[in-house]
Write an enzyme that holds these catalytic residues in place. Structure first.
Site, PDB file in Angstrom:
ATOM      1  CB  ILE A  84      -0.915   0.020   1.235  1.00 27.86           C
ATOM      2  CG1 ILE A  84      -1.806  -1.226   1.253  1.00 27.86           C
ATOM      3  CG2 ILE A  84      -1.760   1.290   1.262  1.00 27.86           C
ATOM      4  CD1 ILE A  84      -2.674  -1.388   0.042  1.00 27.86           C
ATOM      5  CG  ASP A  85       3.436   4.235  -2.472  1.00 26.87           C
ATOM      6  OD1 ASP A  85       3.519   5.081  -1.557  1.00 26.87           O
ATOM      7  OD2 ASP A  85       4.170   4.252  -3.477  1.00 26.87           O
ATOM      8  CG  LEU A  86      -1.001   6.301   2.212  1.00 31.71           C
ATOM      9  CD1 LEU A  86      -1.119   6.977   3.573  1.00 31.71           C
ATOM     10  CD2 LEU A  86      -2.379   6.061   1.611  1.00 31.71           C
ATOM     11  CG  ASP A  87       4.744   9.933  -1.310  1.00 31.94           C
ATOM     12  OD1 ASP A  87       3.987  10.889  -1.055  1.00 31.94           O
ATOM     13  OD2 ASP A  87       5.960  10.063  -1.503  1.00 31.94           O
ATOM     14  CG  LEU A 203      -4.212   3.368  -2.074  1.00 27.77           C
ATOM     15  CD1 LEU A 203      -4.365   2.941  -0.621  1.00 27.77           C
ATOM     16  CD2 LEU A 203      -5.520   3.149  -2.832  1.00 27.77           C
TER      17      LEU A 203
END
Length: 521
Positions: A84-87, A203
């Site tokens: 999961i990658d918020l960046d 994301l």
């Protein structure tokens, strides 16, 4: 003489299934399973139930390093593990015949050793039950031609290059997003001190990434994000999601909804301070224990990042807070004697409108050597604050991309669910905060304390060592190495009994041919 610190991590596997609850809500739940410790423990940086309209994906907490979930892709579908990658806005999977490369020929300077091709394939792709992308006989697979390639360099120096494709993304076992666009990574540069990814679920909000052509010329394009594609197909009403992780390693990623049972106290919606990053203003960091309280006023940006394990504070703030906690410093790690940790001790992060998240010091322990507990607070030379996974264990966070808002609340460890779908621009249960920094200059540190601070003491821990993975491979600066098309075809046919078919071989050959034509391989 360098002193090494051995950090023991538990390896946690979270079993997930993407469930569609109707009218734009998807949900992913976490089930924690403990696995034996990995032989190689890697550090990210050295400083460093359900109303209609909801969708969910399962996540894994991998060795205090990153969250993962699974995506079911293809017809028939195969499950692939992604971080999961918020960046980052783009989603990609590692190709089963991934190759290591050195991007120095593109003018990207790297130092030190890196993961070799054999090491990448062994670590990422060896398990048949959790393998890399095969380019198998999926009836819904096809290439994207404009642009045909992607090239991403992360801030931790991991660099990936590959092709853009479309395939079917399945959820709730019978529904599918038929033309889901993502990338297949054929080449990777991973420093030896880093943990490579089997894939990434991006994301972040839409932003540009790079493409590389046959002459190694780099250009930019804006790929469709995971959330944008779900909204386009009316699976979600808005590009919005929330994340929850409890203190036992269980949690959920909820798309298109807020779970009001997962937080306690105020749930405050804050305006993002960065267009392409999940960041908000932070006003102070407080320390308290059973006998005293100290407040540090500092107005700066706080970044939410799932690819970071630790909480990074500006150096002066980090040292001051850890000094108050009674910590000592050894080889860049803050530490406390385990039997002396005050269970009332905590850091409190204050955001806009007096919204706060409390992080107990006991939940900041990342490892133990004898009676010495190592803490996940790291000093940084930057003025911003980075809130990694240790923060997410204590906070329920919600992200509304259309509104550029992030809502936060103190995590409440609750096994029940109470989902409210996002049907408009409103965030259910949230108080919208319009406060902006005015009283203290940006990054200025002002301490108010009920006691006199003392200096941090540095100690030597003679019995401790750092267990660090080191690769013996250091690839020369050269163009991305070519695939052996003949060998790939032979491998595909030879492995036909293991998810391969003649069509698999053809697809792989086509992929290789495309990359040869583009100069990527």
């Amino acid at each position: 003489m360098r002193i090494w610190i051995l950090i023991f991590f538990s390896f946690i596997k979270l079993v997930s299934s993407l469930q569609y609850t109707g009218n734009g809500v998807l949900a992913l739940d976490f089930v924690a399973k403990t696995f034996p410790n990995q032989e190689n423990q890697l550090e990210k940086r050295d400083y460093t139930y359900s109303p209609s309209g909801i969708t969910s994906f399962p996540l894994d907490l991998q060795s205090y390093t990153y969250y993962t979930t699974t995506l079911s892709i293809g017809r028939p579908s195969i499950s692939y593990t992604v971080a999961i990658d918020l960046d980052m806005p783009y989603t990609w999977l590692t190709y089963y015949n991934v190759m290591a490369f050195n991007p120095a020929y593109l003018g990207i300077v790297n130092s030190g050793t890196q993961w070799s091709t054999d090491e990448l394939r062994y670590f990422l792709c060896k398990k048949e039950s959790d393998s890399c992308y095969f380019g198998n006989a999926s009836s819904s697979f096809h290439f994207v031609t404009s642009p045909s390639t992607f090239f991403i360099r992360y801030d931790d120096n991991i660099t990936v290059a590959g092709i853009n494709v479309q395939d079917s993304l399945s959820y709730s076992h019978y529904q599918a997003l038929p033309d889901f666009q993502f990338g297949i990574t054929l080449k990777e540069y991973v420093p030896s001190s880093m943990l490579p990814y089997k894939g990434v679920l991006g994301l972040a909000a839409s932003t540009e990434i790079n493409s590389i052509d046959y002459s190694d010329s780099i250009s930019s394009f804006s790929p469709p994000t995971f959330l944008e594609q779900l909204v386009k197909e009316d699976i979600l009403a808005y590009p919005a999601f929330s994340m929850y992780l409890d203190n036992q390693g269980n949690g959920s990623l909820l798309l298109g909804a807020v779970d009001t049972s997962k937080y306690q106290g105020q749930f405050v919606a804050l305006k993002q301070t960065k267009l392409t990053h999940y960041a908000v203003s932070i006003y102070s960091v407080q320390f308290l224990n059973s006998t005293f309280f100290s407040n540090y006023s500092i107005i700066t940006d706080a970044y939410f990042q799932t690819r970071e394990t630790y909480i990074y504070l500006p150096a002066e703030l980090a040292y001051s807070v850890m000094d108050n906690a009674g910590a000592y410093l050894s080889e860049g790690y803050f530490a406390l004697n385990c039997d002396e940790i005050d269970l009332e001790a905590a850091l409190i992060f204050q955001f806009g409108c007096n919204s706060t998240i409390k992080v107990p010091i006991s939940l900041l322990v990342i490892g133990q050597v004898s009676n010495i507990c190592l803490l996940g607070i790291r000093p940084s030379t930057d003025s911003e604050i980075v809130l990694g996974l240790l923060f997410f264990r204590n906070a329920y966070t919600f992200y509304h991309q259309s509104q550029k808002m992030i809502a936060i609340g103190q995590a409440f460890y609750n096994a029940t669910s109470n989902l409210s779908a996002i049907v408009d621009q409103h965030i259910p249960g949230a108080l919208t905060c319009s406060q902006y920094p005015t009283s203290v200059a940006s990054t200025q540190l002002v301490q108010t304390s009920h006691f006199t601070s003392t200096s941090l003491s540095a100690v030597n821990i003679s019995e401790s060592v750092v267990y660090s993975y080191t690769s013996s491979s250091s690839m020369p600066s050269s163009a991305i190495p070519s695939f052996n098309i003949s060998l790939i075809s032979q491998n595909a046919v030879a492995n036909a009994g293991n998810s391969f078919s003649p069509l698999s071989a053809m697809v792989i050959m086509m992929m290789s041919a495309v990359f040869l034509g583009l100069g990527i391989i």
